[in-house]
Write a protein that holds these residues in place. Structure first.
Motif, PDB file in Angstrom:
ATOM      1  N   LEU A   1       3.949  -1.415  12.252  1.00 45.28           N
ATOM      2  CA  LEU A   1       3.531  -2.802  12.085  1.00 45.28           C
ATOM      3  C   LEU A   1       2.908  -3.342  13.370  1.00 45.28           C
ATOM      4  N   ALA A   2       3.526  -3.008  14.505  1.00 38.30           N
ATOM      5  CA  ALA A   2       2.984  -3.449  15.791  1.00 38.30           C
ATOM      6  C   ALA A   2       1.591  -2.867  16.014  1.00 38.30           C
ATOM      7  N   ALA A   3       1.417  -1.592  15.647  1.00 41.06           N
ATOM      8  CA  ALA A   3       0.101  -0.961  15.800  1.00 41.06           C
ATOM      9  C   ALA A   3      -0.925  -1.632  14.904  1.00 41.06           C
ATOM     10  N   GLU A   4      -0.511  -1.979  13.709  1.00 41.61           N
ATOM     11  CA  GLU A   4      -1.414  -2.649  12.765  1.00 41.61           C
ATOM     12  C   GLU A   4      -1.889  -3.993  13.314  1.00 41.61           C
TER      13      GLU A   4
ATOM     14  N   GLN B   1       0.808  -1.223   0.000  1.00 38.29           N
ATOM     15  CA  GLN B   1       0.000   0.000   0.000  1.00 38.29           C
ATOM     16  C   GLN B   1       0.842   1.274   0.000  1.00 38.29           C
ATOM     17  N   HIS B   2       1.956   1.251   0.743  1.00 36.67           N
ATOM     18  CA  HIS B   2       2.668   2.511   0.974  1.00 36.67           C
ATOM     19  C   HIS B   2       4.153   2.475   0.634  1.00 36.67           C
ATOM     20  N   GLY B   3       4.694   1.322   0.262  1.00 39.67           N
ATOM     21  CA  GLY B   3       6.108   1.226  -0.052  1.00 39.67           C
ATOM     22  C   GLY B   3       6.960   0.852   1.151  1.00 39.67           C
ATOM     23  N   PRO B   4       8.192   0.393   0.921  1.00 37.78           N
ATOM     24  CA  PRO B   4       9.067  -0.071   2.000  1.00 37.78           C
ATOM     25  C   PRO B   4       9.371   0.981   3.060  1.00 37.78           C
ATOM     26  N   ASP B   5       9.477   2.248   2.656  1.00 37.13           N
ATOM     27  CA  ASP B   5       9.833   3.297   3.614  1.00 37.13           C
ATOM     28  C   ASP B   5       8.772   3.480   4.696  1.00 37.13           C
ATOM     29  N   ALA B   6       7.531   3.097   4.368  1.00 34.27           N
ATOM     30  CA  ALA B   6       6.436   3.259   5.335  1.00 34.27           C
ATOM     31  C   ALA B   6       6.404   2.128   6.361  1.00 34.27           C
ATOM     32  N   LEU B   7       7.216   1.111   6.142  1.00 33.27           N
ATOM     33  CA  LEU B   7       7.209  -0.038   7.043  1.00 33.27           C
ATOM     34  C   LEU B   7       8.161   0.195   8.213  1.00 33.27           C
ATOM     35  N   THR B   8       7.600   0.492   9.367  1.00 35.12           N
ATOM     36  CA  THR B   8       8.386   0.596  10.594  1.00 35.12           C
ATOM     37  C   THR B   8       7.879  -0.448  11.572  1.00 35.12           C
ATOM     38  N   MET B   9       8.720  -0.822  12.500  1.00 32.86           N
ATOM     39  CA  MET B   9       8.323  -1.832  13.473  1.00 32.86           C
ATOM     40  C   MET B   9       7.172  -1.311  14.341  1.00 32.86           C
TER      41      MET B   9
ATOM     42  N   GLY C   1      12.642 -10.812  13.996  1.00 30.17           N
ATOM     43  CA  GLY C   1      13.931 -10.148  14.141  1.00 30.17           C
ATOM     44  C   GLY C   1      13.819  -8.654  13.890  1.00 30.17           C
ATOM     45  N   ASN C   2      14.927  -8.030  13.504  1.00 31.93           N
ATOM     46  CA  ASN C   2      14.911  -6.579  13.297  1.00 31.93           C
ATOM     47  C   ASN C   2      14.338  -6.232  11.918  1.00 31.93           C
ATOM     48  N   ARG C   3      14.337  -4.950  11.587  1.00 36.05           N
ATOM     49  CA  ARG C   3      13.690  -4.515  10.350  1.00 36.05           C
ATOM     50  C   ARG C   3      14.364  -5.104   9.122  1.00 36.05           C
ATOM     51  N   GLU C   4      15.695  -5.156   9.104  1.00 34.88           N
ATOM     52  CA  GLU C   4      16.391  -5.725   7.952  1.00 34.88           C
ATOM     53  C   GLU C   4      16.057  -7.200   7.781  1.00 34.88           C
ATOM     54  N   GLN C   5      15.977  -7.914   8.900  1.00 34.66           N
ATOM     55  CA  GLN C   5      15.596  -9.318   8.824  1.00 34.66           C
ATOM     56  C   GLN C   5      14.155  -9.466   8.347  1.00 34.66           C
ATOM     57  N   LEU C   6      13.306  -8.535   8.751  1.00 35.49           N
ATOM     58  CA  LEU C   6      11.923  -8.539   8.290  1.00 35.49           C
ATOM     59  C   LEU C   6      11.861  -8.323   6.784  1.00 35.49           C
TER      60      LEU C   6
ATOM     61  N   GLY D   1      -1.859  -4.750  16.577  1.00 34.89           N
ATOM     62  CA  GLY D   1      -2.367  -4.622  17.938  1.00 34.89           C
ATOM     63  C   GLY D   1      -1.510  -5.338  18.958  1.00 34.89           C
ATOM     64  N   THR D   2      -0.199  -5.222  18.792  1.00 34.23           N
ATOM     65  CA  THR D   2       0.710  -5.912  19.697  1.00 34.23           C
ATOM     66  C   THR D   2       1.882  -4.999  20.038  1.00 34.23           C
ATOM     67  N   ALA D   3       2.781  -5.504  20.847  1.00 32.24           N
ATOM     68  CA  ALA D   3       3.959  -4.727  21.237  1.00 32.24           C
ATOM     69  C   ALA D   3       5.074  -4.905  20.211  1.00 32.24           C
ATOM     70  N   VAL D   4       5.922  -3.882  20.107  1.00 33.14           N
ATOM     71  CA  VAL D   4       7.044  -3.960  19.172  1.00 33.14           C
ATOM     72  C   VAL D   4       7.943  -5.142  19.506  1.00 33.14           C
ATOM     73  N   THR D   5       8.104  -5.431  20.783  1.00 27.04           N
ATOM     74  CA  THR D   5       8.962  -6.555  21.176  1.00 27.04           C
ATOM     75  C   THR D   5       8.448  -7.872  20.623  1.00 27.04           C
ATOM     76  N   SER D   6       7.130  -7.989  20.468  1.00 26.42           N
ATOM     77  CA  SER D   6       6.563  -9.216  19.897  1.00 26.42           C
ATOM     78  C   SER D   6       6.940  -9.363  18.431  1.00 26.42           C
ATOM     79  N   ILE D   7       7.024  -8.240  17.721  1.00 27.17           N
ATOM     80  CA  ILE D   7       7.423  -8.277  16.318  1.00 27.17           C
ATOM     81  C   ILE D   7       8.863  -8.771  16.212  1.00 27.17           C
ATOM     82  N   TYR D   8       9.722  -8.217  17.070  1.00 29.11           N
ATOM     83  CA  TYR D   8      11.125  -8.651  17.069  1.00 29.11           C
ATOM     84  C   TYR D   8      11.237 -10.139  17.376  1.00 29.11           C
ATOM     85  N   TRP D   9      10.404 -10.610  18.254  1.00 30.59           N
ATOM     86  CA  TRP D   9      10.458 -12.027  18.652  1.00 30.59           C
ATOM     87  C   TRP D   9      10.177 -12.936  17.454  1.00 30.59           C
ATOM     88  N   HIS D  10       9.231 -12.519  16.600  1.00 30.03           N
ATOM     89  CA  HIS D  10       8.808 -13.388  15.494  1.00 30.03           C
ATOM     90  C   HIS D  10       9.644 -13.229  14.221  1.00 30.03           C
TER      91      HIS D  10
END
Length: 210
Positions: free
Chosen positions: A32-35, A21-29, A48-53, A37-46
Motif C-alpha cells: 500500500l505504501a508503494a502504491e 483487484q487482488h483480494g484482502p490477502d494481497a493488501l500489505t502495508m 493504524g495497523n493492518r487490522e485497523q485498516l 509513494g510514501t513510507a509505511v510509517t505514514s500509512i500507520y499514522w493515518h
C-alpha cells in the motif's frame, strides 16, 4: 505531476482498490505504501495497523452502500433502480463485501437499501407483512442473482455448452412450434438484460393491487 496529499481517505481509497483487484490477502502495508509513494510509517499514522485498516475498509464499504438512491417516476421504477444499484455495488466490490460479511455487518450494510425499498413499497400502498415480504423479496432476488452470476463466471468451461445442448442436430433438443425459442436458448445469456427483466417483473407483481 504534483503528488496528491496523503490523507486517511486517500489511503483508504488506495487500499480499497487493491482489495477489489487482488483480494484482502494481497493488501500489505508495504504494498500500500508503494502504491501511494510514501513510507509505511505514514500509512500507520493515518489508519493504524493492518487490522485497523481492514476495519476501516469495512466501514467505508458499509457507508458506500448507504449512498444508494432511488430514481424513477413510479414506485415500481424506483424499486428497480434500487435493485440495479445494489447489484452494481455488489458486483464491483465482491472482496470488500465478503469482508463485511465476515465481520457480521451484512445486515447493517443492507439497511439503507432496505429503508429505501420500504419507502417505495409504502408509496405503492403496501403495509405490514406484505410490505416486509416485498422488501425482502427484492433483496433476495438481487443477492441470489449476483451469487449465480459469480458462480457462472468462476465455473469451468462447460462441454457441451448451452449452444450445443440446444442444437437439435446434436441432441434433438427441438422446441416444436417455436424454433425461435430454441435459438434464443442456444445463445449465451445476457445477465444485465435478464436481471432487468426479472426484477421488473418481480417489482410489478409485488406492487400490484390485491
Amino acid at each position: 505531476m504534483a503528488k496528491r496529499a496523503l490523507t486517511r481517505e486517500t489511503v483508504l481509497a488506495a487500499a480499497a482498490a487493491l482489495v477489489r483487484q487482488h483480494g484482502p490477502d494481497a493488501l500489505t502495508m508495504r504494498k500500500l505504501a508503494a502504491e501511494l509513494g510514501t513510507a509505511v510509517t505514514s500509512i500507520y499514522w493515518h489508519v493504524g495497523n493492518r487490522e485497523q485498516l481492514l476495519d476501516a475498509l469495512v466501514e467505508r464499504t458499509v457507508r458506500d452502500m448507504a449512498a444508494i438512491r432511488p430514481a424513477g417516476r413510479t414506485p415500481a421504477e424506483r424499486v428497480v433502480s434500487v435493485a440495479r444499484s445494489m447489484r452494481r455495488e455488489l458486483r464491483e466490490r465482491p472482496h470488500l463485501i465478503a469482508m463485511v460479511h465476515e465481520r457480521g455487518l451484512t445486515d447493517r450494510m443492507f439497511l439503507p437499501a432496505q429503508q429505501a425499498l420500504v419507502r417505495e413499497v409504502r408509496a405503492a400502498g403496501l403495509r405490514g407483512a406484505r410490505a416486509a415480504d416485498a422488501v425482502r423479496a427484492v433483496q433476495f432476488q438481487v443477492v441470489g442473482f449476483v451469487l449465480v452470476e459469480r458462480n457462472r463466471e468462476r465455473s469451468p468451461v462447460q462441454s457441451p455448452g448451452e449452444g450445443e445442448l440446444w442444437d437439435p442436430a446434436e441432441t434433438g433438443a427441438a422446441v416444436p412450434g417455436d424454433p425461435a425459442l430454441r435459438r434464443a436458448l442456444a445463445r449465451p445469456a445476457d445477465p444485465e438484460r435478464l436481471f432487468l427483466v426479472s426484477v421488473k417483473a418481480l417489482a410489478q407483481a409485488l406492487l400490484a393491487p390485491e
